[in-house]
Scaffold this motif. Structure first.
Motif, PDB file in Angstrom:
ATOM      1  N   GLU A 366     -46.892  20.728  -2.565  1.00 11.38           N
ATOM      2  CA  GLU A 366     -47.813  20.885  -3.696  1.00 11.38           C
ATOM      3  C   GLU A 366     -49.222  21.069  -3.156  1.00 11.38           C
ATOM      4  O   GLU A 366     -49.579  20.567  -2.086  1.00 11.38           O
ATOM      5  CB  GLU A 366     -47.752  19.659  -4.598  1.00 11.38           C
ATOM      6  CG  GLU A 366     -48.301  19.864  -5.991  1.00 11.38           C
ATOM      7  CD  GLU A 366     -47.244  20.341  -6.968  1.00 11.38           C
ATOM      8  OE1 GLU A 366     -47.614  21.103  -7.875  1.00 11.38           O
ATOM      9  OE2 GLU A 366     -46.062  19.960  -6.824  1.00 11.38           O
ATOM     10  N   VAL A 391     -46.136  10.010  -6.432  1.00 14.03           N
ATOM     11  CA  VAL A 391     -45.128   9.739  -7.458  1.00 14.03           C
ATOM     12  C   VAL A 391     -44.337  11.016  -7.718  1.00 14.03           C
ATOM     13  O   VAL A 391     -44.897  11.995  -8.244  1.00 14.03           O
ATOM     14  CB  VAL A 391     -45.776   9.246  -8.769  1.00 14.03           C
ATOM     15  CG1 VAL A 391     -44.707   9.009  -9.833  1.00 14.03           C
ATOM     16  CG2 VAL A 391     -46.585   7.983  -8.525  1.00 14.03           C
ATOM     17  N   PRO A 392     -43.060  11.077  -7.321  1.00 11.06           N
ATOM     18  CA  PRO A 392     -42.244  12.270  -7.615  1.00 11.06           C
ATOM     19  C   PRO A 392     -41.958  12.362  -9.114  1.00 11.06           C
ATOM     20  O   PRO A 392     -41.636  11.373  -9.771  1.00 11.06           O
ATOM     21  CB  PRO A 392     -40.962  12.036  -6.819  1.00 11.06           C
ATOM     22  CG  PRO A 392     -41.289  10.952  -5.843  1.00 11.06           C
ATOM     23  CD  PRO A 392     -42.331  10.108  -6.485  1.00 11.06           C
ATOM     24  N   LYS A 393     -42.084  13.577  -9.656  1.00  9.40           N
ATOM     25  CA  LYS A 393     -41.781  13.849 -11.063  1.00  9.40           C
ATOM     26  C   LYS A 393     -40.872  15.070 -11.128  1.00  9.40           C
ATOM     27  O   LYS A 393     -41.332  16.187 -11.373  1.00  9.40           O
ATOM     28  CB  LYS A 393     -43.055  14.070 -11.856  1.00  9.40           C
ATOM     29  CG  LYS A 393     -43.921  12.820 -11.984  1.00  9.40           C
ATOM     30  CD  LYS A 393     -45.105  13.042 -12.904  1.00  9.40           C
ATOM     31  CE  LYS A 393     -45.897  11.759 -13.099  1.00  9.40           C
ATOM     32  NZ  LYS A 393     -47.040  11.951 -14.029  1.00  9.40           N
ATOM     33  N   GLY A 394     -39.587  14.836 -10.850  1.00 11.52           N
ATOM     34  CA  GLY A 394     -38.655  15.952 -10.812  1.00 11.52           C
ATOM     35  C   GLY A 394     -38.932  16.821  -9.602  1.00 11.52           C
ATOM     36  O   GLY A 394     -38.880  16.365  -8.454  1.00 11.52           O
ATOM     37  N   SER A 395     -39.263  18.079  -9.867  1.00 10.58           N
ATOM     38  CA  SER A 395     -39.548  19.014  -8.776  1.00 10.58           C
ATOM     39  C   SER A 395     -41.026  19.043  -8.408  1.00 10.58           C
ATOM     40  O   SER A 395     -41.415  19.765  -7.499  1.00 10.58           O
ATOM     41  CB  SER A 395     -39.101  20.432  -9.168  1.00 10.58           C
ATOM     42  OG  SER A 395     -39.786  20.857 -10.339  1.00 10.58           O
ATOM     43  N   THR A 396     -41.832  18.277  -9.113  1.00  9.46           N
ATOM     44  CA  THR A 396     -43.270  18.231  -8.830  1.00  9.46           C
ATOM     45  C   THR A 396     -43.658  16.814  -8.411  1.00  9.46           C
ATOM     46  O   THR A 396     -42.854  15.882  -8.429  1.00  9.46           O
ATOM     47  CB  THR A 396     -44.086  18.662 -10.063  1.00  9.46           C
ATOM     48  OG1 THR A 396     -43.830  17.731 -11.133  1.00  9.46           O
ATOM     49  CG2 THR A 396     -43.710  20.066 -10.503  1.00  9.46           C
ATOM     50  N   TYR A 397     -44.929  16.697  -8.049  1.00 12.60           N
ATOM     51  CA  TYR A 397     -45.440  15.418  -7.570  1.00 12.60           C
ATOM     52  C   TYR A 397     -46.806  15.150  -8.214  1.00 12.60           C
ATOM     53  O   TYR A 397     -47.544  16.080  -8.551  1.00 12.60           O
ATOM     54  CB  TYR A 397     -45.603  15.413  -6.042  1.00 12.60           C
ATOM     55  CG  TYR A 397     -44.298  15.575  -5.291  1.00 12.60           C
ATOM     56  CD1 TYR A 397     -43.582  14.473  -4.857  1.00 12.60           C
ATOM     57  CD2 TYR A 397     -43.784  16.847  -5.025  1.00 12.60           C
ATOM     58  CE1 TYR A 397     -42.379  14.618  -4.169  1.00 12.60           C
ATOM     59  CE2 TYR A 397     -42.594  17.005  -4.336  1.00 12.60           C
ATOM     60  CZ  TYR A 397     -41.896  15.882  -3.914  1.00 12.60           C
ATOM     61  OH  TYR A 397     -40.715  16.038  -3.236  1.00 12.60           O
ATOM     62  N   ALA A 398     -47.094  13.875  -8.367  1.00 13.42           N
ATOM     63  CA  ALA A 398     -48.423  13.434  -8.800  1.00 13.42           C
ATOM     64  C   ALA A 398     -49.013  12.572  -7.701  1.00 13.42           C
ATOM     65  O   ALA A 398     -48.304  11.765  -7.082  1.00 13.42           O
ATOM     66  CB  ALA A 398     -48.347  12.649 -10.110  1.00 13.42           C
ATOM     67  N   ASN A 415     -54.582  14.092  -8.759  1.00 15.42           N
ATOM     68  CA  ASN A 415     -54.115  15.490  -8.745  1.00 15.42           C
ATOM     69  C   ASN A 415     -55.264  16.451  -8.455  1.00 15.42           C
ATOM     70  O   ASN A 415     -55.391  17.511  -9.067  1.00 15.42           O
ATOM     71  CB  ASN A 415     -53.443  15.843 -10.068  1.00 15.42           C
ATOM     72  CG  ASN A 415     -52.177  15.047 -10.306  1.00 15.42           C
ATOM     73  OD1 ASN A 415     -51.514  14.613  -9.360  1.00 15.42           O
ATOM     74  ND2 ASN A 415     -51.847  14.827 -11.567  1.00 15.42           N
TER      75      ASN A 415
END
Length: 1000
Positions: A366, A391-398, A415
């Motif tokens: 990312e 923090v993983p959020k599915g296929s994305t990250y925060a 972010n």
């Protein structure tokens, strides 16, 4: 019951300073500002941590360079709690601090000096405390238990503590020369130290022990003598990992060597040379979780670029292999490591973006562009360290990343977007002054010039200035609605948005210089907002800027003096330019100081002081009847006088044998005197002893536990008054202040030092001594020189003042005494002081400390009319004296005051090692301003109602129509006529009056 009016008036006069100096509820957090600081964060002591196992949100914890432990709310940057772990300002730079947080617990563990403490992560309460035998050199974790390495007179103690209660599990003693730290894996604990070799350098010694019993398992010596020359050569030692490592490099950063603890093999990493740009630093980022993959990142930083390499560890084979490279980018980068379960992530922060990668692969997961919103620092600031949460959020990250800038500020980005900045660069303030804003100072300068011109020229200049001011007319007209709404408490506009709206003089610039070479300007009229911040001086690592003086010259340049530099640094009033003045003094020695001395030209001149003797240049502009006072290294004072281009010694003051001068205090530069006399209740006057040339000198004798106070004439060197105190704790020192015709100082008494049997069991106490100076003890008498038309300090005739003194026992010690300052000096003054035990700033009315209070009896009616009350030896701090109200002030080292345009109000600014605080104080209330509670709306509605009522009733009131002729006489007139017929004595007068009324 009948009250005596005079007694009531005296009682109210006494209560007046107490009641009106209170801070009202609607003024708290409105007229004051507070920067509750921690200090610049230390990278290894800063991390995100969940305060409890059940908590989903994390707090940001740090133990700063100032040894202040704190928890920060990542949402808005506010302090959740903080604890000052330094036992004094001197220890802040003398010892190293450590902070660790066991996973899945509500405890954070700190180590400072010899004390190891466990703290409640949510509330900041101390859960347990343990004092080691020596100074703690290292703190690491084995799961939840702290492992401590301490050193005491060359002997090293290694111990494991229970993380929940601080009790010792085991302790062993080692005699290694230089202890490093302890690392741990799932099966072993590794103690590392440095052993000197016969020729040069150090060898790294690794001792492996069993975690539960500390039983020795193995010992290993690594051949590092060619690279390791000090502890600074050690780049990294793992804290807790599945594969802990130790890494070191040579001083030229040509090779990096890594050893997997418990193994003998040393992996050598050749650092590639990238052009002519030399490497400045090498750092390693590795996970601290015992369940994370054994991967680490090596970060290389040169002057112009940065790059990184990621390595994997094969724990079974003991091999270290390179996985991939991160590209070389121009500028500086900051890396941070985060773990999610066993996965390891690296986050790279550059000036333009955040880049997230996994330790397993070089692919970019990312990217987030940096949202620049850094308003506190200068454009040259850059990020030096960072800690992050992923923090993983599915296929994305925060991501949430807390970054430390080169100025010492702490900022957080979510972010990529800037969320908040904590101005930790404001910690460590060495000196502070107040100045007018550029537009205000220019106006005052023009008005001062007009005073010295003829009437016609001054009038033309004023008209020209008013014509030029017309360019601000559109802005002023647009601000009228906002000003009206602000007057009704709606706060549409602030003084920062409209500088011209400050008609009370509350808006000034407070200029502060920090120990790290930074100069910052704060706006006192806008909640202390930072106007500008600039790096005025680049210091070497560990260096400190010892600023002792800041002056604003006639050209609008801030001249900042460090006596050890030999030259002054100039900063423009808007902070955009830094100047090096041409008054540098070359070859300054350690025992010499360079100080600025005012000259007739208006700009101070730098003069070298060597052993208390000034060295004046032959081309010096210093001349006239100037007086200079210097201090020798032994503390003695010397008075000098300029006679043309030459400097002549006039007098010298030396303390008695065994005494040392503790402080020298003069009256403030701005200290107007509104009245030369003290009016008494019987309408007589005691004339004040007022002199601008008086110094208050205090001395201490450590052997005899005595303190002496001298009142010294700075022109002739004559001692005007002296007194002494016994059983004084000389380790604490004396704090003093001097204003108008009175002075005050604090002492710390220890009866045990009096060597008397009756002193046993007597508690220690803090004493506040207040003395008032008068020309004579007789009312209406001007003293021995009252009949003289001219009086000079150089005349041998004695003119010592009449001194009245009183002492008060304080509930807590006070420091950094100063006084309030108003424009004309009409408002009674208050003593401003800082109480470290209360963590508060106090304003004590001087009228309550009057040494003329009657002792052992009630005041007479005349004394009550003066506001005097019966003397009591104990002075309890009234809660309304606390200017900081509920705020907690830490590390205050100085207080400066500034007069506002309102006579009732003084501006106060406190600064120091940590906090910065500003407020306004009105010792007897804001008698020249309307309070916020004044009913402006009710007043306007009343006026409108009266106007409407007048308009409605006016048509109903009409004059008699005289055109209709005379009206027939009324019954009242006929009755009065009948009185005339019966001979009433006033009948004739009443008849004439009735006749006149008949024509109205």
């Amino acid at each position: 019951m009948r009250f005596d009016a005079l007694s009531l008036g005296g009682f109210l006069g006494f209560l007046l300073p107490v009641t009106v100096s209170a801070l009202f509820q609607d003024e708290a957090y409105q007229i004051d500002f507070h920067y509750a600081l921690l200090g610049a964060p230390v990278a290894e002591n800063t991390f995100f941590h969940q305060p409890s196992a059940s908590s989903k949100a994390s707090l940001l914890y740090t133990l700063s360079e100032k040894l202040v432990l704190g928890a920060i709310n990542p949402r808005d940057g506010s302090l959740v709690w903080r604890q000052d772990l330094a036992d004094g300002a001197a220890i802040r730079s003398a010892v190293r601090g450590f902070l660790r947080a066991p996973n899945s617990t509500n405890v954070v563990v700190s180590a400072v000096g010899s004390k190891v403490r466990g703290w409640d992560a949510s509330e900041g309460r101390m859960i347990w405390e343990r004092e080691e035998a020596g100074i703690v050199r290292s703190l690491s974790l084995l799961e939840v238990d702290p492992m401590v390495v301490s050193e005491d007179n060359g002997r090293v103690h290694i111990s494991r503590l229970n993380g929940m209660n601080g009790k010792m599990i085991w302790d062993v003693t080692n005699s290694d020369d230089l202890p490093l730290t302890m690392a741990s894996s799932e099966t072993s604990i590794f103690y590392t130290s440095l052993t000197p070799t016969l020729l040069k350098g150090y060898q790294i010694h690794v001792t492996e022990v069993e975690p539960n019993t500390a039983q020795l398992k193995s010992q290993n010596t690594l051949g590092s003598e060619n690279e390791v020359v000090s502890t600074d050569s050690i780049i990294h030692i793992s804290s807790h990992s599945t594969a802990p490592i130790i890494a070191w490099a040579d001083k030229n950063f040509k090779t990096l060597k890594v050893n997997l603890l418990g193994k003998k093999e040393i992996a050598t990493i050749n650092i590639a040379k990238h052009g002519e740009d030399s490497i400045q630093s090498v750092s390693i980022h590795a996970p601290t979780s015992g369940h994370a993959l054994p991967h680490f990142l090596v970060h290389y930083q040169s002057r112009r670029a940065s790059w990184a390499e990621v390595y994997h560890i094969d724990h079974q084979k003991g091999a270290i292999s390179k996985a991939y490279d991160l590209p070389k980018l121009d500028g500086r980068s900051a890396f941070s490591v985060s773990t999610v379960d066993a996965d390891v992530f690296f986050l790279r922060r550059t000036d333009s973006e955040f880049v997230l990668v996994s330790s397993a692969s070089h692919g970019v997961l990312e990217r987030w562009p940096v949202g620049h919103a850094r308003s506190n620092g200068s454009a040259s600031d850059y990020v030096v360290d960072a800690v992050s949460e992923i923090v993983p959020k599915g296929s994305t990250y925060a991501i949430r990343s807390a970054c430390t800038t080169s100025s010492g500020d702490l900022e957080l980005a979510r972010n990529g977007q800037h969320v908040w900045t904590r101005p930790e660069s404001l910690s460590g303030v060495k000196h502070a002054v107040w100045v007018e804003f550029p537009d205000q100072s220019e106006l005052k300068s023009e008005l001062e010039q007009e005073r010295h011109k003829n009437v016609a020229t001054a009038y033309i200049n004023r008209v020209s200035r008013h014509i030029q001011d017309l360019k601000h007319l559109p802005v002023w007209l647009q601000s009228i609605p906002g000003r009206l709404l602000n007057n009704f408490g709606l706060n549409i506009l602030t003084s920062a948005q409209e500088p011209s709206l400050d008609s009370f003089g509350f808006r000034k610039m407070f200029i502060v210089a920090t120990e790290k070479g930074r100069v910052v300007a704060l706006d006192s009229g806008s909640q202390g907002s930072i106007i500008w911040s600039t790096q005025a001086l680049q210091l070497p690592p560990g260096g400190s800027w010892n600023v002792t003086d800041i002056q604003l010259d006639s050209a609008g340049i801030l001249r900042i003096t460090d006596p050890d530099l030999g030259r002054r640094i100039g900063v423009s009033l808007n902070g955009d330019e830094v100047y090096l003045h041409d008054d540098e003094i070359q070859g300054i020695a350690e025992d010499e100081k360079a100080i600025p001395i005012p000259s007739p030209s208006g700009n101070p001149e730098m003069v070298l002081i060597s052993q208390g003797i000034p060295k004046i240049k032959a081309s010096s502009a210093l001349s006239g009847a100037n007086t200079l006072i210097t201090q020798k290294p032994d503390g003695s004072l010397i008075g000098w006088r300029f006679q043309g281009p030459e400097l002549t010694q006039v007098w010298a003051f030396e303390a008695s044998a065994g005494d040392r001068i503790a402080s020298v205090t003069a009256r403030p530069t701005h200290d107007p005197v509104a009245s030369i006399g003290r009016p008494l209740g019987d309408r007589n006057v005691l004339y004040k002893f007022i002199s601008l040339n008086v110094l208050l000198v205090t001395t201490l004798n450590s052997e005899a536990s005595k303190a002496k106070v001298y009142l010294l004439d700075s022109i002739s060197g004559q001692v005007l008054y002296s007194t002494s105190h016994e059983a004084v704790d000389t380790t604490v020192g004396i704090e003093a202040t001097f204003s108008e015709n009175w002075f005050a100082y604090t002492l710390h008494l220890d009866p045990a030092l009096a060597n008397e049997e009756k002193a046993e069991g007597t508690p220690k106490s803090s004493l506040l001594v207040v003395s008032e100076l008068f020309e004579s003890s007789i009312p209406n008498d001007r003293g021995p020189l009252g009949a003289s038309s001219n009086v000079s300090s150089l005349v041998s005739t004695s003119y010592s003042p009449y001194v009245v003194t009183a002492a008060y026992v304080l509930p807590s010690s006070l420091s950094h005494l100063t006084t309030t300052s108003t424009k004309q000096g009409i408002t009674p003054r208050s003593i401003l002081a800082y109480s470290s035990s209360l963590a508060a700033l106090l304003a004590i009315p001087v009228s309550l400390l009057s040494p003329r209070r009657p002792v052992g009896r009630d005041p007479t009616p005349e004394e009550r009319e003066e506001g005097l009350m019966r003397y009591s030896s104990f002075l309890d701090f009234h809660p309304q004296w606390t200017l900081s109200h509920q705020r907690e002030l830490l590390g205050i080292n100085g207080i400066v005051t500034a007069p506002s345009d309102m006579e009732s109000t003084s501006l106060v600014f406190a600064y120091g090692d940590l906090d910065v605080f500003g407020t306004r104080v009105s010792p007897i209330g804001t008698f020249d301003m309307l309070s916020k509670g004044f009913g402006k709306i009710q007043l306007i509605l009343t006026v409108l109602a009266l106007a409407i009522g007048t308009g409605v009733l006016a048509p109903m009131v009409r004059p008699l129509d005289l055109a209709q002729g005379e009206q027939p006489p009324s019954k009242t007139l006929l009755s009065r006529l009948s009185m005339v017929n019966h001979g009433h004595p006033d009948a004739r007068v009443r008849l004439d009056t009735a006749h006149a009324l008949s024509h109205v």
